[in-house]
Scaffold this active site. Structure first.
Site, mmCIF file in Angstrom:
data_model
loop_
_atom_site.group_PDB
_atom_site.id
_atom_site.type_symbol
_atom_site.label_atom_id
_atom_site.label_comp_id
_atom_site.label_asym_id
_atom_site.label_seq_id
_atom_site.Cartn_x
_atom_site.Cartn_y
_atom_site.Cartn_z
ATOM 1 C CG ASP A 75 -0.391 85.610 87.287
ATOM 2 O OD1 ASP A 75 0.442 84.540 87.003
ATOM 3 O OD2 ASP A 75 -1.609 85.427 87.517
ATOM 4 C CG PHE A 117 -7.405 83.458 85.352
ATOM 5 C CD1 PHE A 117 -8.853 83.084 85.523
ATOM 6 C CD2 PHE A 117 -6.553 82.516 85.930
ATOM 7 C CE1 PHE A 117 -9.255 81.891 86.212
ATOM 8 C CE2 PHE A 117 -6.881 81.273 86.581
ATOM 9 C CZ PHE A 117 -8.351 81.331 86.994
ATOM 10 C CE LYS A 149 -2.423 77.525 83.765
ATOM 11 N NZ LYS A 149 -3.054 78.691 84.713
HETATM 12 C C1 LIG Z 1 -3.699 79.040 85.620
HETATM 13 C C2 LIG Z 1 -3.373 80.751 85.881
HETATM 14 C C3 LIG Z 1 -3.531 80.956 87.381
HETATM 15 C C4 LIG Z 1 -3.979 79.770 88.434
HETATM 16 O O1 LIG Z 1 -3.280 78.988 88.589
HETATM 17 P P1 LIG Z 1 -3.592 77.542 89.350
HETATM 18 O O2 LIG Z 1 -2.610 76.733 89.636
HETATM 19 O O3 LIG Z 1 -4.915 77.085 88.675
HETATM 20 O O4 LIG Z 1 -4.008 78.134 90.661
HETATM 21 C C5 LIG Z 1 -3.057 82.257 87.693
HETATM 22 N N1 LIG Z 1 -2.622 82.941 86.817
HETATM 23 C C6 LIG Z 1 -2.463 82.710 85.815
HETATM 24 C C7 LIG Z 1 -1.865 83.671 84.547
HETATM 25 C C8 LIG Z 1 -2.956 81.601 85.100
HETATM 26 O O5 LIG Z 1 -2.828 81.140 84.027
#
Ligand SMILES: *Cc1c(COP(=O)(O)O)cnc(C)c1O
Length: 404
Positions: free
Chosen positions: A225, A140, A254
């Protein structure tokens, strides 16, 4: 007059674009690891607003930093310098062990920045055909079109096609397929060191080490990520530090702002030198208020050794959750994760039901998928909080275990 829960539900139903399926609780304030709803009912927070509130709620150092900065200077744009931004840039380089950062406002933007850097780098190395990015199943990366194109979930993607070309996702352990794809047209490989939304699946350290080696051999950038796994969540500043591996680019968000919207793309080596003035940007990016909030988070994590706490209290929480698995062998399968990024895997699709039963009993946690209960509490969690939370979880499990 304050708004009641039913007022808020009615307004949301009438006025909000229907992007979210919300649970009917109206939260009013937070204090440490606790949240309070409009009726004054107290909840222990094992969710932290999706792994965001590392310092818990209304941490005094964070509140003071944000209040002082708000009273002083909030926004000037990136035409000028500000002290909080300069301090945050230096701190990010120090804690992540990377060279440079582009500050942005969210996780998806951090990934967009990484993808754009990788594309420009690929073109300069091997021409226009070298623009593809490889991601992985269950990954994700966010909801904007670039990140979405590497988020292989048909529910998120199908309504919005066509997606960005050149993006492909592979099964995470299909080494042969990855080997085939790296044919000179791929500029980067993107992976979450611990997959979050996909169900809290930690990679093996050897996986990250192997990817690093492969990408170096083939001349491909490696992007981690760490939007969810970074900023102390798993007991290191970046989860990849556990494996002793650094990427060329990493996405953060986050946990970075402690609830204030901010993200960052951090870059190292050649990847840090790709972008020239004017090629990328964002109006809000790195404004002094957001940077002051993030600095308070990073300084507090350091001063209070919250990395150590994520490891130690994480281990204690893990064993407590494993105790629940042992006591509920019919319902629960196993516990997985790292540090304070954990999940309980159910045998049947009952995770949502248990999350709801826990909420009624004063514990906030949430399912990700039908069989996975995700537990991502504030990094300030104590063993006492763990005892309280797992007791409630045990009661929630007992409530659904009873045959109707
Ligand atoms: C939450 C998340 C995103 C997206 O972040 P947003 O601030 O909602 O755009 C991208 N990568 C990972 C691994 C995430 O957990």
């Amino acid at each position: 007059m304050s708004l009641s829960l039913s007022d808020a539900v009615a307004i949301d139903a009438r006025c909000a674009i229907k992007a979210y399926a919300k649970v009917p609780v109206l939260f009013e304030r937070g204090e440490g690891v606790y949240l309070f709803d409009a009726d004054g009912k107290r909840y222990l927070d094992f969710f932290g607003g999706i792994a965001v509130c590392g310092l818990g709620h209304s941490h005094p150092k964070w509140v003071k930093a944000v209040q002082d900065q708000a009273a002083k200077l909030v926004h000037v744009s990136n035409l000028f310098y500000t002290e909080p931004q300069a301090k945050l840039l230096a701190k990010l380089a120090q804690v992540t062990r990377m060279d440079r950062a582009f500050i942005c406002n969210s996780g998806t933007e951090a990934n967009e920045c990484a993808i754009k850097i990788a594309r420009k780098w690929g073109k300069s190395k091997r021409g226009d055909s070298c623009h593809r990015v490889i991601g992985f199943a269950r990954g994700f990366h966010g909801r904007t079109l670039g990140s979405l194109s590497l988020t292989a979930n048909p529910k998120y993607q199908a309504p919005f096609t066509p997606l960005v070309p050149g993006m492909k996702t592979l099964e995470i352990h299909d080494h042969a397929a990855l080997d085939r794809e790296l044919d000179g047209t791929v500029c980067a490989v993107l992976i979450e060191p611990v997959q979050g939304e996909g169900g809290v699946w930690p990679t093996d350290p050897r996986c990250l080490q192997g990817l690093r080696k492969l990408c170096d051999e083939r001349g491909v950038l490696l992007i981690f990520d760490e939007v969810q796994s970074g900023i102390g969540r798993t007991g290191a500043w970046l989860d990849c530090h556990h494996a002793g591996v650094l990427p060329d680019l990493a996405a953060l968000a986050k946990g970075l702002g402690g609830g204030f919207p901010i993200g960052a793309c951090v870059a190292r080596g050649e990847a840090a030198e790709v972008i020239e003035p004017g090629e990328h940007g964002s109006t809000y990016s790195g404004n002094p208020l957001a940077c002051a909030a993030a600095l308070a988070v990073l300084d507090t994590i350091e001063e209070d050794d919250l990395l150590g706490n994520a490891r130690e209290t994480g281990a204690y929480l893990r064993s407590a959750l494993e105790g629940l698995v042992a006591n509920n062998p019919d319902l629960l399968d196993h516990v997985r994760g790292r540090g304070l990024m954990l999940a309980i895997e159910f045998k049947q699709p009952q995770a949502k039901q248990v999350a709801r039963a826990a909420l009624e009993r004063g514990l906030v946690c949430a399912a990700t998928g039908d069989t996975t209960l995700r537990i991502v509490p504030p990094l300030v969690l104590t063993p006492r909080d763990v005892d309280e939370g797992t007791k409630i979880l045990g009661e929630a499990l007992a409530s659904i275990a009873v045959p109707a």
